[in-house]
Scaffold this motif. Structure first.
Motif, PDB file in Angstrom:
ATOM      1  N   VAL A 101      13.142   1.179  -6.333  1.00  0.00           N
ATOM      2  CA  VAL A 101      14.004   1.024  -5.237  1.00  0.00           C
ATOM      3  C   VAL A 101      13.824   2.246  -4.192  1.00  0.00           C
ATOM      4  O   VAL A 101      13.270   1.930  -2.615  1.00  0.00           O
ATOM      5  N   PHE A 102      13.447   3.497  -4.793  1.00  0.00           N
ATOM      6  CA  PHE A 102      13.157   5.258  -3.702  1.00  0.00           C
ATOM      7  C   PHE A 102      12.023   3.939  -3.268  1.00  0.00           C
ATOM      8  O   PHE A 102      11.744   4.213  -1.621  1.00  0.00           O
ATOM      9  N   TRP A 103      10.825   3.968  -4.335  1.00  0.00           N
ATOM     10  CA  TRP A 103       9.413   3.692  -3.849  1.00  0.00           C
ATOM     11  C   TRP A 103       9.469   2.670  -2.575  1.00  0.00           C
ATOM     12  O   TRP A 103       8.888   2.562  -0.990  1.00  0.00           O
ATOM     13  N   PHE A 104      10.037   1.349  -2.893  1.00  0.00           N
ATOM     14  CA  PHE A 104      10.119   0.553  -2.021  1.00  0.00           C
ATOM     15  C   PHE A 104      10.624   0.156  -0.465  1.00  0.00           C
ATOM     16  O   PHE A 104      10.486   0.246   0.515  1.00  0.00           O
ATOM     17  N   TRP A 105      12.591   1.852  -0.502  1.00  0.00           N
ATOM     18  CA  TRP A 105      12.937   1.673   1.205  1.00  0.00           C
ATOM     19  C   TRP A 105      11.562   2.285   1.742  1.00  0.00           C
ATOM     20  O   TRP A 105      11.856   2.461   2.553  1.00  0.00           O
ATOM     21  N   GLN A 106      11.063   3.810   1.096  1.00  0.00           N
ATOM     22  CA  GLN A 106      10.242   4.703   1.808  1.00  0.00           C
ATOM     23  C   GLN A 106       9.333   3.516   2.383  1.00  0.00           C
ATOM     24  O   GLN A 106       9.390   4.702   3.024  1.00  0.00           O
ATOM     25  N   ALA A 107       8.447   2.761   1.674  1.00  0.00           N
ATOM     26  CA  ALA A 107       7.643   1.903   2.107  1.00  0.00           C
ATOM     27  C   ALA A 107       7.810   1.346   3.331  1.00  0.00           C
ATOM     28  O   ALA A 107       7.359   1.630   4.090  1.00  0.00           O
ATOM     29  N   VAL A 157       0.930  -1.731  -0.043  1.00  0.00           N
ATOM     30  CA  VAL A 157       0.105  -0.297   0.110  1.00  0.00           C
ATOM     31  C   VAL A 157       0.860   0.796   0.116  1.00  0.00           C
ATOM     32  O   VAL A 157       0.501   2.217  -0.984  1.00  0.00           O
ATOM     33  N   GLN A 158       2.194   0.783   0.878  1.00  0.00           N
ATOM     34  CA  GLN A 158       2.886   2.490   0.625  1.00  0.00           C
ATOM     35  C   GLN A 158       3.911   2.230  -0.152  1.00  0.00           C
ATOM     36  O   GLN A 158       3.532   3.807  -1.075  1.00  0.00           O
ATOM     37  N   VAL A 159       4.054   1.313  -1.224  1.00  0.00           N
ATOM     38  CA  VAL A 159       5.165   1.608  -2.096  1.00  0.00           C
ATOM     39  C   VAL A 159       2.955   1.743  -3.251  1.00  0.00           C
ATOM     40  O   VAL A 159       4.302   2.747  -4.022  1.00  0.00           O
ATOM     41  N   ILE A 160       2.390   1.574  -3.163  1.00  0.00           N
ATOM     42  CA  ILE A 160       2.072   2.282  -3.959  1.00  0.00           C
ATOM     43  C   ILE A 160       1.339   4.156  -3.903  1.00  0.00           C
ATOM     44  O   ILE A 160       1.667   4.767  -5.075  1.00  0.00           O
ATOM     45  N   LEU A 161       1.747   3.713  -3.132  1.00  0.00           N
ATOM     46  CA  LEU A 161       1.364   5.410  -2.304  1.00  0.00           C
ATOM     47  C   LEU A 161       2.477   6.263  -3.012  1.00  0.00           C
ATOM     48  O   LEU A 161       2.184   7.171  -3.530  1.00  0.00           O
ATOM     49  N   ALA A 182       4.514   5.734  -5.492  1.00  0.00           N
ATOM     50  CA  ALA A 182       4.616   5.184  -6.665  1.00  0.00           C
ATOM     51  C   ALA A 182       3.564   6.887  -6.920  1.00  0.00           C
ATOM     52  O   ALA A 182       3.869   7.652  -8.262  1.00  0.00           O
ATOM     53  N   LEU A 183       2.493   6.518  -6.778  1.00  0.00           N
ATOM     54  CA  LEU A 183       1.569   7.516  -7.238  1.00  0.00           C
ATOM     55  C   LEU A 183       1.663   8.949  -7.237  1.00  0.00           C
ATOM     56  O   LEU A 183       1.631   9.872  -7.926  1.00  0.00           O
ATOM     57  N   LEU A 184       2.434   9.336  -6.100  1.00  0.00           N
ATOM     58  CA  LEU A 184       2.973  10.514  -5.755  1.00  0.00           C
ATOM     59  C   LEU A 184       4.063  10.884  -6.083  1.00  0.00           C
ATOM     60  O   LEU A 184       4.104  12.626  -6.415  1.00  0.00           O
ATOM     61  N   THR A 185       5.135  10.028  -7.099  1.00  0.00           N
ATOM     62  CA  THR A 185       5.601  10.352  -7.672  1.00  0.00           C
ATOM     63  C   THR A 185       4.933  10.764  -8.767  1.00  0.00           C
ATOM     64  O   THR A 185       5.815  11.833  -9.982  1.00  0.00           O
ATOM     65  N   LEU A 186       4.521  10.154  -9.779  1.00  0.00           N
ATOM     66  CA  LEU A 186       4.090  10.558 -11.047  1.00  0.00           C
ATOM     67  C   LEU A 186       3.121  11.746 -10.918  1.00  0.00           C
ATOM     68  O   LEU A 186       2.558  12.059 -11.813  1.00  0.00           O
ATOM     69  N   LEU A 187       2.376  11.858  -9.527  1.00  0.00           N
ATOM     70  CA  LEU A 187       1.534  13.070  -9.495  1.00  0.00           C
ATOM     71  C   LEU A 187       2.437  14.530  -9.705  1.00  0.00           C
ATOM     72  O   LEU A 187       2.248  15.159 -10.348  1.00  0.00           O
ATOM     73  N   ALA A 188       3.744  14.542  -9.437  1.00  0.00           N
ATOM     74  CA  ALA A 188       4.479  15.037  -9.003  1.00  0.00           C
ATOM     75  C   ALA A 188       5.173  15.627 -10.351  1.00  0.00           C
ATOM     76  O   ALA A 188       6.660  16.042 -10.320  1.00  0.00           O
ATOM     77  N   ALA A 189       5.296  14.202 -11.113  1.00  0.00           N
ATOM     78  CA  ALA A 189       6.637  14.120 -12.554  1.00  0.00           C
ATOM     79  C   ALA A 189       7.613  14.285 -12.086  1.00  0.00           C
ATOM     80  O   ALA A 189       8.285  14.834 -12.912  1.00  0.00           O
TER      81      ALA A 189
END
Length: 178
Positions: free
Chosen positions: A89-95, A70-74, A76-83
């Motif tokens: 790898v960053f998403w996995f660690w931050q999650a 759920v956090q990885v998806i979050l 990813a979505l926030l990254t895509l929204l911010a372009a």
């Protein structure tokens, strides 16, 4: 506004999954309003995941993995929204760090509510649930800290330690991948 809503919805879902995981790990009864709510709101994800991911010993890995996903998806979505540049790898660690933060939050709120209830209404049915849930944090502290004049300061020390970890250690971990 979209970022706020995504953070709120995904954050609440992660919190509930982590709560469910920790309640199972601490063998806290689910026969209470808190446990029933966590189960009702997460069963749609957990039941199918358990068919794919079996528990390891007494750990419900499917629930923990779902919280992480759920956090990885979050992220990813926030990254895509911010372009921003895509970095799985960053998403996995931050999650991972976010799930650790949610675990600390569950313990923090359980201890805080238990401390408040001990003064207001220690006979409340939820008090026992909170006591069981916070035992992995409070019991070791109670073994080290003696009660002074009948007052147990382990909850205060635990709250301070949890806040220190949340505000110092976790941001350091999160920044480790930048």
């Amino acid at each position: 506004m979209t970022t706020f809503l995504l953070n709120a919805v995904f954050g609440i879902l992660t919190f509930l999954l982590v709560l469910r995981f920790l309640m199972q790990w601490t063998r806290t009864s689910f026969q209470n309003p808190l446990g029933q709510m966590a189960m009702a709101l997460t069963d749609f994800m957990v039941k199918p995941a358990r068919k794919l991911i079996p528990p390891a010993r007494q750990l419900d890995l499917s629930t923990l993995l779902l919280a992480w996903l759920v956090q990885v998806i979050l992220f990813a979505l926030l990254t895509l929204l911010a372009a921003a540049p895509v970095s799985p790898v960053f998403w996995f660690w931050q999650a991972f760090v976010a799930v650790l933060g949610q675990m600390l939050d569950v313990f923090f709120y359980a201890i805080l509510l238990m401390a408040i209830l001990s003064w207001i209404n220690p006979d409340s049915p939820i008090y026992g649930v909170l006591n069981q849930l916070s035992a992995p944090i409070l019991n070791p502290l109670r073994n080290v800290l003696p009660s002074i004049q009948g007052f147990d300061f382990s909850a205060l020390v635990a709250l301070l330690l949890l806040q220190m970890i949340s505000r110092i250690v976790l941001p350091g971990l999160a920044g480790g991948m930048l």
